[in-house]
Motif scaffolding. Sequence first.
Motif, short mmCIF file in Angstrom:
data_model
loop_
_atom_site.label_atom_id
_atom_site.label_comp_id
_atom_site.label_asym_id
_atom_site.label_seq_id
_atom_site.Cartn_x
_atom_site.Cartn_y
_atom_site.Cartn_z
N GLY A 266 107.56 -10.05 56.83
CA GLY A 266 108.05 -9.24 57.62
C GLY A 266 108.67 -9.97 58.89
O GLY A 266 108.41 -11.36 59.09
N PRO A 267 109.39 -9.13 59.74
CA PRO A 267 109.93 -9.67 60.94
C PRO A 267 109.08 -9.54 62.10
O PRO A 267 108.02 -8.71 62.04
N THR A 268 108.99 -10.25 63.20
CA THR A 268 108.47 -10.14 64.51
C THR A 268 109.71 -9.22 65.19
O THR A 268 110.67 -9.27 64.85
N LEU A 269 109.00 -8.39 66.03
CA LEU A 269 109.90 -7.11 66.77
C LEU A 269 110.14 -7.72 68.33
O LEU A 269 109.64 -8.80 68.49
N GLY A 270 111.12 -7.14 68.82
CA GLY A 270 111.50 -7.57 70.27
C GLY A 270 112.83 -8.11 70.11
O GLY A 270 113.61 -8.19 69.25
N THR A 271 113.02 -8.99 71.24
CA THR A 271 114.24 -9.82 71.21
C THR A 271 114.55 -11.04 70.63
O THR A 271 115.63 -11.35 70.15
N ILE A 272 113.54 -11.54 70.00
CA ILE A 272 113.41 -12.69 69.25
C ILE A 272 113.01 -12.31 67.82
O ILE A 272 111.76 -12.14 67.68
N ASN A 273 113.79 -12.18 66.82
CA ASN A 273 113.32 -11.83 65.52
C ASN A 273 113.27 -12.84 64.65
O ASN A 273 114.09 -13.65 64.21
N THR A 274 112.08 -13.42 64.41
CA THR A 274 111.56 -14.38 63.53
C THR A 274 110.85 -13.63 62.21
O THR A 274 110.00 -12.91 62.41
N GLY A 275 111.25 -14.11 61.12
CA GLY A 275 110.88 -13.39 59.93
C GLY A 275 109.68 -14.62 59.59
O GLY A 275 109.71 -15.65 59.75
N VAL A 276 108.77 -13.81 58.78
CA VAL A 276 107.48 -14.63 58.55
C VAL A 276 107.20 -14.16 57.02
O VAL A 276 107.40 -13.23 56.43
N CYS A 277 107.17 -15.32 56.13
CA CYS A 277 106.92 -15.27 54.70
C CYS A 277 105.63 -16.20 54.15
O CYS A 277 105.88 -17.23 54.45
N VAL A 278 104.82 -15.49 53.70
CA VAL A 278 103.50 -16.19 53.45
C VAL A 278 103.61 -16.03 51.58
O VAL A 278 103.68 -15.15 51.06
N PHE A 279 103.39 -17.04 51.03
CA PHE A 279 103.42 -17.17 49.49
C PHE A 279 102.83 -18.47 48.99
O PHE A 279 102.22 -18.98 49.83
#
Length: 97
Positions: free
Chosen positions: A47-60
Amino acid sequence: MDQWIYFIHAPREDFAATMTEEEQAVWGQHVQLLTKRLADGSLILAGPTLGTINTGVCVFEAPDEEAARAYMNEDPTIASGIATGELRGFSAAFLRG
């Protein structure tokens, strides 16, 4: 199987609100890939982080760093060059439920 996390670093602030048509198409491919990975059992969460800095996170899960790096680099957001990826080892030590 080892756990890994990769971060998807968007090319600019407010990326989610300012995507071009090309970028939207790539993110559509990204969603399709993550849906497939969730179904095959390799994806733990994303999922993404919200707000002005959109960093995606993927755990696998992947057997080793080489496979994990290939997994990350296959993501259309990274493969296209629109975003950059950052891979790290991960350990889900505390899980709800």
